[in-house]
Design a protein around this motif. Structure first.
Motif, PDB file in Angstrom:
ATOM      1  N   PHE A 114      18.310 -30.835 -12.999  1.00 57.38           N
ATOM      2  CA  PHE A 114      18.059 -29.620 -13.680  1.00 57.38           C
ATOM      3  C   PHE A 114      19.367 -28.706 -13.391  1.00 57.38           C
ATOM      4  CE2 PHE A 114      16.277 -25.128 -12.783  1.00 57.38           C
ATOM      5  CZ  PHE A 114      15.747 -25.071 -14.224  1.00 57.38           C
ATOM      6  N   PRO A 115      19.686 -28.252 -14.538  1.00 61.55           N
ATOM      7  CA  PRO A 115      20.865 -27.366 -14.694  1.00 61.55           C
ATOM      8  C   PRO A 115      20.581 -25.927 -14.524  1.00 61.55           C
ATOM      9  CG  PRO A 115      20.138 -27.686 -16.896  1.00 61.55           C
ATOM     10  CD  PRO A 115      19.214 -28.375 -15.809  1.00 61.55           C
ATOM     11  N   GLY A 116      19.458 -25.431 -14.128  1.00 60.84           N
ATOM     12  CA  GLY A 116      18.902 -24.048 -14.354  1.00 60.84           C
ATOM     13  C   GLY A 116      18.361 -23.465 -15.573  1.00 60.84           C
ATOM     14  N   PRO A 122      22.309 -25.655 -21.485  1.00 55.89           N
ATOM     15  CA  PRO A 122      22.368 -26.663 -20.726  1.00 55.89           C
ATOM     16  C   PRO A 122      20.788 -27.006 -20.225  1.00 55.89           C
ATOM     17  CG  PRO A 122      24.116 -25.313 -19.803  1.00 55.89           C
ATOM     18  CD  PRO A 122      23.287 -24.564 -21.117  1.00 55.89           C
ATOM     19  N   PHE A 123      19.961 -26.129 -20.448  1.00 54.87           N
ATOM     20  CA  PHE A 123      18.772 -26.267 -20.061  1.00 54.87           C
ATOM     21  C   PHE A 123      17.846 -26.745 -21.188  1.00 54.87           C
ATOM     22  CE2 PHE A 123      14.332 -24.072 -20.021  1.00 54.87           C
ATOM     23  CZ  PHE A 123      13.867 -24.689 -19.022  1.00 54.87           C
ATOM     24  N   LYS A 124      18.189 -26.754 -22.591  1.00 50.77           N
ATOM     25  CA  LYS A 124      17.519 -27.142 -23.460  1.00 50.77           C
ATOM     26  C   LYS A 124      18.050 -28.715 -23.738  1.00 50.77           C
ATOM     27  CE  LYS A 124      17.539 -23.322 -26.703  1.00 50.77           C
ATOM     28  NZ  LYS A 124      17.864 -22.629 -27.876  1.00 50.77           N
ATOM     29  N   LYS A 125      19.407 -29.023 -23.336  1.00 48.82           N
ATOM     30  CA  LYS A 125      19.947 -30.412 -23.290  1.00 48.82           C
ATOM     31  C   LYS A 125      18.888 -31.173 -22.288  1.00 48.82           C
ATOM     32  CE  LYS A 125      24.515 -29.605 -24.925  1.00 48.82           C
ATOM     33  NZ  LYS A 125      25.804 -29.346 -24.710  1.00 48.82           N
ATOM     34  N   TYR A 126      18.700 -30.651 -21.177  1.00 44.67           N
ATOM     35  CA  TYR A 126      17.786 -31.289 -19.977  1.00 44.67           C
ATOM     36  C   TYR A 126      16.426 -31.483 -20.613  1.00 44.67           C
ATOM     37  CZ  TYR A 126      15.349 -31.461 -15.835  1.00 44.67           C
ATOM     38  OH  TYR A 126      14.601 -31.993 -14.652  1.00 44.67           O
TER      39      TYR A 126
END
Length: 191
Positions: A114-116, A122-126
């Motif tokens: 989880f990138p935060g 980065p959250f959308k990619k996660y």
């Protein structure tokens, strides 16, 4: 144009499954129980009118569906997030990361990788990496948003009262006119 399998009219489904780091699984259960017992803790999420439904769950094993399948315990507890919403996928994730930032940290902060929630890319990619697109998705009211349905229910409730007044043989035209004006005033935001 064909809709994707996670879309039905204006409604979209989102299912995300992520592995949880071992000690966090024990922390999440009481957090879920507290959020359910104290509605004020989830008021912000409940007030987001584009969300039809959102649920967090922990998965520890895969249920047996019958022979020849055998019980299967997972190596890690998994966090399941299931939701239905109106609007685009990007708008939904943006709202979650910017409006429910603390909640995202509490829930998904337990998961590996989880990138935060901020920054959102980065959250959308996660989310995309851990998203499962359904084979089929159904919405009872595909042409309506949650706000439209809530408004229709409000108008219907007020209209029932007006209909009862109109059906009363003792209602004078003046009394009905006054009731009709009250009805229009009460439902004007929902029309």
């Amino acid at each position: 144009m064909t809709e994707s399998r996670d879309t039905c009219g204006r409604a979209h489904a989102l299912t995300v499954i992520s592995p949880v780091r071992a000690p966090w699984a024990l922390f999440l259960e009481p957090v879920f129980a507290l959020a359910q017992a104290v509605p004020a803790l989830s008021r912000t999420a409940r007030n987001l009118s584009f969300i039809h439904f959102a649920q967090w769950s922990l998965i520890r094993r895969i249920p047996v569906n019958g022979p020849p399948q055998h019980p299967e315990d997972l190596r890690y507890t998994h966090l399941l997030f299931a939701s239905n919403f109106n609007g685009s996928w990007n708008q939904y994730i943006d709202a979650f990361s910017r409006i429910l930032t603390l909640g995202m940290k509490v829930f998904w902060g337990s998961s590996y990788g989880f990138p935060g929630p901020i920054p959102t890319e980065p959250f959308k990619k996660y989310i995309r990496r851990n998203e499962f697109v359904p084979d089929h998705y159904y919405s009872a009211y595909p042409a309506a948003t949650v706000t439209m349905i809530d408004s229709a229910l409000s108008v219907e409730k007020e209209f029932r009262t007006l209909r009862e007044i109109a059906a009363d043989p003792d209602t004078t035209p003046e009394a009905f006119a006054a009731s009709y004006r009250r009805f229009l005033t009460a439902v004007q935001r929902d029309l």
